[in-house]
Design a protein around this motif. Structure first.
Motif, PDB file in Angstrom:
ATOM      1  N   GLU A 399       0.827  -1.202   0.000  1.00 16.01           N
ATOM      2  CA  GLU A 399       0.000   0.000   0.000  1.00 16.01           C
ATOM      3  C   GLU A 399       0.861   1.251   0.000  1.00 16.01           C
ATOM      4  O   GLU A 399       0.471   2.282  -0.566  1.00 16.01           O
ATOM      5  N   ASN A 411      -7.906   0.375 -11.116  1.00 17.06           N
ATOM      6  CA  ASN A 411      -8.261  -0.242  -9.847  1.00 17.06           C
ATOM      7  C   ASN A 411      -7.259  -1.342  -9.508  1.00 17.06           C
ATOM      8  O   ASN A 411      -6.734  -2.009 -10.403  1.00 17.06           O
ATOM      9  N   TYR A 423      -9.277  -3.503  -1.835  1.00 17.02           N
ATOM     10  CA  TYR A 423      -9.616  -2.858  -3.108  1.00 17.02           C
ATOM     11  C   TYR A 423      -9.211  -1.401  -3.007  1.00 17.02           C
ATOM     12  O   TYR A 423      -9.549  -0.721  -2.031  1.00 17.02           O
ATOM     13  N   VAL A 424      -8.477  -0.910  -3.999  1.00 18.99           N
ATOM     14  CA  VAL A 424      -8.088   0.497  -4.048  1.00 18.99           C
ATOM     15  C   VAL A 424      -8.495   1.061  -5.402  1.00 18.99           C
ATOM     16  O   VAL A 424      -8.098   0.540  -6.448  1.00 18.99           O
ATOM     17  N   ASN A 426      -7.446   3.283  -7.423  1.00 20.16           N
ATOM     18  CA  ASN A 426      -6.208   4.038  -7.617  1.00 20.16           C
ATOM     19  C   ASN A 426      -6.351   5.020  -8.780  1.00 20.16           C
ATOM     20  O   ASN A 426      -6.740   4.629  -9.882  1.00 20.16           O
ATOM     21  N   LYS A 464     -11.458   3.126  -1.026  1.00 16.29           N
ATOM     22  CA  LYS A 464     -10.673   1.922  -0.770  1.00 16.29           C
ATOM     23  C   LYS A 464     -11.353   1.102   0.318  1.00 16.29           C
ATOM     24  O   LYS A 464     -12.021   1.650   1.201  1.00 16.29           O
ATOM     25  N   THR A 466     -10.633  -2.430   2.884  1.00 21.67           N
ATOM     26  CA  THR A 466      -9.740  -3.482   3.367  1.00 21.67           C
ATOM     27  C   THR A 466     -10.523  -4.444   4.252  1.00 21.67           C
ATOM     28  O   THR A 466     -11.243  -4.024   5.163  1.00 21.67           O
TER      29      THR A 466
END
Length: 736
Positions: A399, A411, A423-424, A426, A464, A466
């Motif tokens: 991360e 993503n 999931y990010v 990005n 995001k 987690t």
């Protein structure tokens, strides 16, 4: 008559001389790069039974040298195209289409970005790129008969870096802006009616500006996406935690890319004495994988489409070469470039002017002059970030690299041996000043410096998730607000509309969300059923299509086609009588929805599908597998799946026999599992094979049957495993 004869001789001589000049000028004009002094590299390439290379080096740089050598052995044809793009010479290979890429190369200053930013990268990252370039050079030197273009080699690490600078903005849709601006067409950048804010209007509604006295369309039709059209982009990604799977942490990478060409996946495993050990896939021109797994963690990507691009209309003076900013006139930066365009046996030099303002690249057309600014402009840190991601050993390390926002978009779906999933969303979304009085969804005034943003929003501001309570995460190119199920999803109103985060859904997303939410356990069997699902939901553009079909008045033969399509079971599994006609029709409606284009005429598309089926099959209801094919090297196999199903058969070429030959859709699939107390285990498959441009190779098409039968092959991640399954081992070095 003698003077006439002498004149004819002179004319012939001039023509011969002109032909000779056109046939030989380009390699001399574009002299080869002078790479830095190259150290000696050495790598071992062990190929498994499917030809997948497992590349070992004492150092990371040795392994990168081996990556270039292995990839060249399998696909030097495509690698040369990518290198030519990275040096602005693709037109000398691909003609007009290549020149379009070369124009963009100059327009966005890919070379200048590399020259400014590459030297700033850490020394070990630069060494990786120099080693990769050395591998390409060594292969070209060993195989001169395969080289397409004189003086293309040797190349340097900076040349490879310039290729990254060229391609990175096209994954978030820069082509959809540059193309219409160059041709003077309307922009269709709106994110649809479900986006917050307002869509960008067509350029006709932009305020008038003084037209430049020079040709407005100086580069008309000189733009080409460096991959598939934006409306055809797609991918699926899944991560499941141990408590939901009943055992392993699971990561499924299911990228949808073109099956051939410069953005097609190439599978490999790399390992070095410096701790780099990774199994995954890269694109031609990269020394490292972009997705996959190491011993402790892995990730995959899907394309996301935040609003990363702003357009400014410049106010020009009467010369057309100065623009107003904060009440003062500034000179446009101007330089002329030569685009090589292959025409038959010769290469024609075409001169084009490239303009730039403080905003970014500038394009002039009949409506005025427009500057473009996009997320990640002028940056190249992604070269370092991907390398560090490959070597990350924990979620915190991983991360930390994502949080740099060095990778401009896509993503990320993550999983690891400790049972974490994440999931990010990005994206280096522009840090637009919220207090500015401006409609960021429209064409912006170019005379205000306060609208020229720098940098990106903070990583903390991005969506995001987690370790959600649901135990699963997914993305299918959908909004980040449906990712983990009810009770675990993020709320759209928690994110500023100015960020331009998309709210659209795909059919793949509707299906994945429904199937994942309904599953009590997501074990291997359940996940396989979801991954290879071929169903459609009657939602979005599919609902609109069939609502229009229900109202369609039709008579005679068209009525028969309408009734057949209306009977469809919304499943592209190849078993229903209406599957073939549905396959032919749905793609254009998906494309219009993805690309924000006008909704197609249902009767027109129905008639075209009917005509195609009757012409080539003599019936409206042939089995879909007879229509949709996977073809390579004498193998011709039936396929299932549709343009927007989880089992994706997205786009195709129509062959002379009327069959649809898949060219984009499910491509590299990798399935990774971390069982508690056991080493990582993964499986994979590609549509063709590891040597997809080498017809004489046994690995030209040896994965095709596995692919069409929904099967995977083992990834031999561990050295003792690959040695037990080796088909060939070679040592490569550039030592003289």
């Amino acid at each position: 008559m003698k003077w006439l004869k002498r004149g004819a001789i002179v004319l012939v001589a001039v023509c011969v001389l002109a032909f000779a000049v056109l046939a030989t000028w380009e390699p001399h004009f574009a002299s080869a790069a002078t790479p830095p002094a190259t150290r000696v590299y050495k790598a071992e390439i062990i190929r498994d039974k499917f030809g997948v290379p497992h590349i070992y080096g004492k150092t990371d740089a040795d392994a990168a040298f081996g990556v270039a050598m292995a990839h060249s052995q399998d696909d030097f044809f495509t690698l040369q195209d990518v290198i030519a793009m990275s040096r602005g010479r693709y037109g000398a290979i691909a003609g007009e289409d290549g020149a379009k890429v070369d124009y963009v190369y100059h327009l966005i200053d890919a070379r200048g970005t590399a020259e400014r930013e590459y030297p700033k990268l850490p020394a070990d990252t630069r060494e990786l790129f120099e080693a990769y370039a050395a591998g390409l050079n060594h292969y070209a030197q060993q195989h001169p008969g395969e080289v397409k273009l004189a003086n293309l080699f040797p190349v340097s690490g900076m040349d490879v870096a310039a290729g990254f600078a060229l391609r990175q903005p096209f994954f978030f849709g820069l082509d959809s802006v540059i193309g219409p601006l160059v041709s003077g067409d309307d922009l269709r950048r709106e994110h649809g009616p479900d986006m917050p804010g307002f869509p960008r209007p067509p350029l006709e509604s932009a305020p008038p500006a003084e037209a430049a006295p020079t040709a407005a369309k100086q580069a008309h039709n000189l733009v080409l996406p460096l991959g598939e059209d934006a409306e055809h982009l797609g991918s699926n990604a899944f991560a499941v935690a141990p408590e939901k799977s009943g055992g392993p942490t699971t990561l499924i990478s299911n990228s949808h890319q073109p099956l051939r060409g410069g953005v097609a996946w190439y599978e490999l495993v790399v390992e070095s004495g410096e701790g780099w050990h990774f199994a995954g896939a890269n694109f031609p021109g990269s020394p490292f994988p972009f997705l996959g797994h190491n011993e402790t963690l892995g990730w995959t990507n899907t394309v996301n489409t935040p609003d990363m691009i702003d357009i400014y209309q410049l106010e020009l003076d009467e010369t057309g070469m100065r623009y107003r900013l904060d009440g003062e006139w500034r000179d446009l930066e101007s330089r002329w470039v030569t685009l090589p365009v292959k025409v038959g046996p010769v290469v024609v030099p075409i001169r084009r002017e490239v303009l730039r303002s403080v905003h970014g690249p500038v394009i002039r057309n009949d409506k005025g002059a427009f500057a473009v600014r996009y997320g990640g402009i002028g940056r190249l840190e992604q070269l370092d970030a991907y390398y560090r991601l490959n070597k990350a050993k924990s979620f915190a390390e991983w991360e930390g690299q994502i949080a740099r926002l060095a990778i401009p978009s896509t993503n990320f779906i993550y999983a690891d041996a400790a049972g974490n999933i994440a999931y990010v969303y990005n994206a280096a979304i522009p840090a637009r000043p919220e207090g500015a009085k401006a409609d960021w969804r429209s064409v912006l005034p170019g005379n205000r410096s306060d609208l020229i943003w720098n940098g990106a929003v903070d990583y903390a501001a991005l969506p995001k998730i987690t370790n959600p309570a649901s135990g699963w995460l997914y993305n299918s190119n959908n909004a980040p607000f449906t990712a983990a199920g009810a009770g675990s999803d993020l709320a759209p109103d928690a994110f500023a509309p100015i960020m331009g985060i998309e709210l659209k859904q795909t059919n793949r997303s509707w299906r994945a969300y429904k199937l994942l939410s309904a599953a009590a356990v997501l074990d291997r069997k359940a996940l396989e059923a979801i991954k290879y699902d071929t169903g459609y939901e009657r939602e979005g553009y599919v609902a609109r299509l069939f609502d229009a079909l229900d109202k369609l008045p039709a008579e005679g033969e068209l009525a028969e086609a309408r009734d057949l399509l209306a009977s469809w079971d919304f499943n592209a599994d190849g078993k229903g009588k209406a599957d073939a006609i549905a396959l032919l029709i749905i793609r254009d409606f998906m494309s219009a929805d993805y690309g924000n284009k006008p909704f197609p005429d249902v009767a027109e598309k129905l008639a075209a599908a009917r005509d195609h089926l009757m012409t080539h099959f003599g019936r409206l209801d042939p089995p879909m597998g007879e229509l949709l094919r996977l073809r390579q090297g004498g193998l011709d196999l039936p396929l299932d799946g549709g343009s927007d199903t989880l089992r994706a058969s997205t786009t195709w070429d129509v062959d002379d026999d009327g069959r649809l030959s898949l060219k984009h859709g499910d491509s590299f699939i990798q399935w990774v599992e971390w069982q508690p107390g056991k080493p990582v285990f993964s499986r994979s498959v590609q549509p063709f094979g590891s040597a997809s441009t080498r017809p004489d190779s046994p690995h030209y098409n040896d994965q095709m049957r596995l692919f069409v039968e929904h099967k995977l092959k083992p990834v031999h991640f561990w050295r003792d495993d690959v040695l037990a399954n080796a088909s060939k081992t070679v040592t490569v070095t550039n030592a003289r």
